[in-house]
Design a protein around this motif. Structure first.
Motif, PDB file in Angstrom:
ATOM      1  N   VAL A 164       0.845  -1.196   0.000  1.00 27.78           N
ATOM      2  CA  VAL A 164       0.000   0.000   0.000  1.00 27.78           C
ATOM      3  C   VAL A 164       0.881   1.246   0.000  1.00 27.78           C
ATOM      4  O   VAL A 164       0.628   2.202  -0.746  1.00 27.78           O
ATOM      5  CB  VAL A 164      -0.972  -0.010   1.205  1.00 27.78           C
ATOM      6  CG1 VAL A 164      -1.777   1.283   1.254  1.00 27.78           C
ATOM      7  CG2 VAL A 164      -1.885  -1.220   1.150  1.00 27.78           C
ATOM      8  N   ALA A 165       1.935   1.223   0.827  1.00 24.63           N
ATOM      9  CA  ALA A 165       2.872   2.350   0.851  1.00 24.63           C
ATOM     10  C   ALA A 165       3.470   2.578  -0.530  1.00 24.63           C
ATOM     11  O   ALA A 165       3.569   3.720  -0.999  1.00 24.63           O
ATOM     12  CB  ALA A 165       3.974   2.102   1.882  1.00 24.63           C
ATOM     13  N   ARG A 166       3.852   1.503  -1.199  1.00 24.56           N
ATOM     14  CA  ARG A 166       4.441   1.619  -2.544  1.00 24.56           C
ATOM     15  C   ARG A 166       3.431   2.190  -3.540  1.00 24.56           C
ATOM     16  O   ARG A 166       3.757   3.053  -4.351  1.00 24.56           O
ATOM     17  CB  ARG A 166       4.929   0.247  -3.005  1.00 24.56           C
ATOM     18  CG  ARG A 166       5.616   0.274  -4.364  1.00 24.56           C
ATOM     19  CD  ARG A 166       6.023  -1.113  -4.864  1.00 24.56           C
ATOM     20  NE  ARG A 166       4.841  -1.932  -5.149  1.00 24.56           N
ATOM     21  CZ  ARG A 166       4.471  -3.009  -4.448  1.00 24.56           C
ATOM     22  NH1 ARG A 166       5.183  -3.431  -3.418  1.00 24.56           N
ATOM     23  NH2 ARG A 166       3.385  -3.692  -4.770  1.00 24.56           N
ATOM     24  N   MET A 167       2.185   1.715  -3.489  1.00 20.71           N
ATOM     25  CA  MET A 167       1.168   2.198  -4.422  1.00 20.71           C
ATOM     26  C   MET A 167       0.852   3.672  -4.219  1.00 20.71           C
ATOM     27  O   MET A 167       0.592   4.396  -5.177  1.00 20.71           O
ATOM     28  CB  MET A 167      -0.105   1.367  -4.297  1.00 20.71           C
ATOM     29  CG  MET A 167       0.026  -0.024  -4.874  1.00 20.71           C
ATOM     30  SD  MET A 167      -1.529  -0.936  -4.812  1.00 20.71           S
ATOM     31  CE  MET A 167      -1.334  -1.826  -3.256  1.00 20.71           C
ATOM     32  N   ILE A 168       0.898   4.113  -2.968  1.00 20.22           N
ATOM     33  CA  ILE A 168       0.566   5.509  -2.673  1.00 20.22           C
ATOM     34  C   ILE A 168       1.763   6.427  -2.851  1.00 20.22           C
ATOM     35  O   ILE A 168       1.635   7.516  -3.428  1.00 20.22           O
ATOM     36  CB  ILE A 168      -0.003   5.640  -1.242  1.00 20.22           C
ATOM     37  CG1 ILE A 168      -1.358   4.921  -1.156  1.00 20.22           C
ATOM     38  CG2 ILE A 168      -0.144   7.110  -0.839  1.00 20.22           C
ATOM     39  CD1 ILE A 168      -1.917   4.825   0.252  1.00 20.22           C
ATOM     40  N   THR A 169       2.941   6.010  -2.381  1.00 24.49           N
ATOM     41  CA  THR A 169       4.075   6.933  -2.341  1.00 24.49           C
ATOM     42  C   THR A 169       5.207   6.570  -3.287  1.00 24.49           C
ATOM     43  O   THR A 169       6.204   7.291  -3.350  1.00 24.49           O
ATOM     44  CB  THR A 169       4.647   7.031  -0.908  1.00 24.49           C
ATOM     45  OG1 THR A 169       5.229   5.779  -0.545  1.00 24.49           O
ATOM     46  CG2 THR A 169       3.572   7.417   0.084  1.00 24.49           C
ATOM     47  N   GLY A 170       5.096   5.467  -3.992  1.00 24.79           N
ATOM     48  CA  GLY A 170       6.133   5.098  -4.955  1.00 24.79           C
ATOM     49  C   GLY A 170       7.102   4.070  -4.419  1.00 24.79           C
ATOM     50  O   GLY A 170       6.993   3.618  -3.273  1.00 24.79           O
ATOM     51  N   PRO A 171       8.054   3.678  -5.248  1.00 25.01           N
ATOM     52  CA  PRO A 171       9.009   2.623  -4.888  1.00 25.01           C
ATOM     53  C   PRO A 171       9.846   2.984  -3.667  1.00 25.01           C
ATOM     54  O   PRO A 171      10.052   4.155  -3.346  1.00 25.01           O
ATOM     55  CB  PRO A 171       9.912   2.502  -6.117  1.00 25.01           C
ATOM     56  CG  PRO A 171       9.250   3.258  -7.200  1.00 25.01           C
ATOM     57  CD  PRO A 171       8.290   4.217  -6.576  1.00 25.01           C
ATOM     58  N   GLU A 172      10.360   1.942  -3.028  1.00 30.31           N
ATOM     59  CA  GLU A 172      11.178   2.112  -1.832  1.00 30.31           C
ATOM     60  C   GLU A 172      12.612   2.462  -2.219  1.00 30.31           C
ATOM     61  O   GLU A 172      13.451   1.585  -2.364  1.00 30.31           O
ATOM     62  CB  GLU A 172      11.160   0.834  -0.993  1.00 30.31           C
ATOM     63  CG  GLU A 172       9.820   0.538  -0.385  1.00 30.31           C
ATOM     64  CD  GLU A 172       9.871  -0.625   0.570  1.00 30.31           C
ATOM     65  OE1 GLU A 172      10.900  -0.844   1.228  1.00 30.31           O
ATOM     66  OE2 GLU A 172       8.854  -1.326   0.661  1.00 30.31           O
ATOM     67  N   THR A 173      12.869   3.731  -2.357  1.00 27.88           N
ATOM     68  CA  THR A 173      14.228   4.211  -2.598  1.00 27.88           C
ATOM     69  C   THR A 173      14.721   4.847  -1.299  1.00 27.88           C
ATOM     70  O   THR A 173      13.938   5.101  -0.385  1.00 27.88           O
ATOM     71  CB  THR A 173      14.246   5.262  -3.716  1.00 27.88           C
ATOM     72  OG1 THR A 173      13.463   6.402  -3.273  1.00 27.88           O
ATOM     73  CG2 THR A 173      13.662   4.709  -5.024  1.00 27.88           C
ATOM     74  N   GLU A 174      16.008   5.122  -1.232  1.00 30.85           N
ATOM     75  CA  GLU A 174      16.533   5.810  -0.042  1.00 30.85           C
ATOM     76  C   GLU A 174      15.883   7.172   0.112  1.00 30.85           C
ATOM     77  O   GLU A 174      15.545   7.584   1.233  1.00 30.85           O
ATOM     78  CB  GLU A 174      18.056   5.932  -0.115  1.00 30.85           C
ATOM     79  CG  GLU A 174      18.775   4.617   0.119  1.00 30.85           C
ATOM     80  CD  GLU A 174      18.424   3.959   1.451  1.00 30.85           C
ATOM     81  OE1 GLU A 174      18.408   4.650   2.495  1.00 30.85           O
ATOM     82  OE2 GLU A 174      18.155   2.744   1.448  1.00 30.85           O
ATOM     83  N   ALA A 175      15.684   7.866  -0.989  1.00 27.44           N
ATOM     84  CA  ALA A 175      15.041   9.187  -0.927  1.00 27.44           C
ATOM     85  C   ALA A 175      13.605   9.065  -0.417  1.00 27.44           C
ATOM     86  O   ALA A 175      13.144   9.890   0.381  1.00 27.44           O
ATOM     87  CB  ALA A 175      15.065   9.850  -2.302  1.00 27.44           C
ATOM     88  N   GLU A 176      12.897   8.039  -0.882  1.00 32.43           N
ATOM     89  CA  GLU A 176      11.518   7.852  -0.424  1.00 32.43           C
ATOM     90  C   GLU A 176      11.478   7.478   1.054  1.00 32.43           C
ATOM     91  O   GLU A 176      10.622   7.961   1.793  1.00 32.43           O
ATOM     92  CB  GLU A 176      10.790   6.801  -1.267  1.00 32.43           C
ATOM     93  CG  GLU A 176       9.372   6.511  -0.823  1.00 32.43           C
ATOM     94  CD  GLU A 176       8.476   7.751  -0.701  1.00 32.43           C
ATOM     95  OE1 GLU A 176       7.565   7.719   0.140  1.00 32.43           O
ATOM     96  OE2 GLU A 176       8.687   8.758  -1.423  1.00 32.43           O
ATOM     97  N   HIS A 177      12.405   6.642   1.506  1.00 31.82           N
ATOM     98  CA  HIS A 177      12.435   6.309   2.941  1.00 31.82           C
ATOM     99  C   HIS A 177      12.735   7.543   3.779  1.00 31.82           C
ATOM    100  O   HIS A 177      12.146   7.716   4.856  1.00 31.82           O
ATOM    101  CB  HIS A 177      13.435   5.197   3.230  1.00 31.82           C
ATOM    102  CG  HIS A 177      12.882   3.843   2.915  1.00 31.82           C
ATOM    103  ND1 HIS A 177      11.784   3.321   3.562  1.00 31.82           N
ATOM    104  CD2 HIS A 177      13.258   2.917   2.008  1.00 31.82           C
ATOM    105  CE1 HIS A 177      11.502   2.125   3.077  1.00 31.82           C
ATOM    106  NE2 HIS A 177      12.382   1.855   2.127  1.00 31.82           N
TER     107      HIS A 177
END
Length: 194
Positions: A164-177
């Motif tokens: 759900v986090a990926r669908m809403i906020t995008g892939p798990e990159t260091e910047a996204e974390h």
């Protein structure tokens, strides 16, 4: 040559964490844990009893690890936002704990193993919120026990539902974390602001 009992137990527990996190207590077998750990089934039964006892031990150990890694005493002096950020970091680095807790919720209908002991563990966290409320650093508009649950949810839900986090906020990159962590810290501070 002496048998390394503690090393053997560690191997079993490490394998059990991975197996239980992946398959839950009902989907995991002692045989699979034995194979993953390289330790025979009889030794696992001798050290830990049955599968439910082993699951309880695994969860107890994992909760002790998070309590040690992310301690809290009082939000009268500790920044609740930074605490929430550390909880987010812990769950990101060790998503097995969240998976184990989800499996526990699915498998146990009533009281869970070690529930009384764990109530005390969570009461300590709630007391940190209460202390902040008593000293005026945390709002009293939400009861302390609910506030603690909300903070833990805010920080931990990212790893509980990563899809759900990926669908809403995008892939798990260091910047996204980094962005997610910053949001957790900010939201926790705003939620608790007096």
């Amino acid at each position: 040559m002496a048998w390394d009992t503690e090393g053997t137990k560690r191997k079993i527990l490490d394998a059990a964490v991975a197996e239980f996190a992946a398959h839950g207590p009902d989907g995991t077998t002692i045989e699979r844990i034995a194979k993953a750990s390289g330790i025979n089934k009889e030794r696992i039964y001798n050290y830990f009893g049955g599968k439910r006892d082993l699951f309880a031990r695994v969860l107890r150990n994992e909760l002790a690890k998070v309590a040690q890694a992310v301690p809290v005493e009082s939000f009268a002096v500790e920044d609740i936002g930074e605490y929430a950020g550390r909880v987010y970091d812990y769950h990101r680095e060790r998503p097995e704990l969240t998976r184990l807790l989800r499996w526990e919720g699915l498998v146990f209908d009533a009281e869970v193993p070690d529930e009384e002991q764990r109530r005390d563990y969570y009461a300590h966290k709630t007391a940190a919120v209460s202390d902040g409320q008593n000293k005026g650093t945390v709002t009293e508009s939400i009861d302390a026990d609910h506030m603690m649950f909300l903070i833990l949810s805010l920080a931990g839900w990212w790893s509980a539902a990563p899809q759900v986090a990926r669908m809403i906020t995008g892939p798990e990159t260091e910047a996204e974390h980094a962005r997610r962590r910053a949001s957790v810290v900010t939201a926790a501070r705003r939620l608790t602001q007096p």
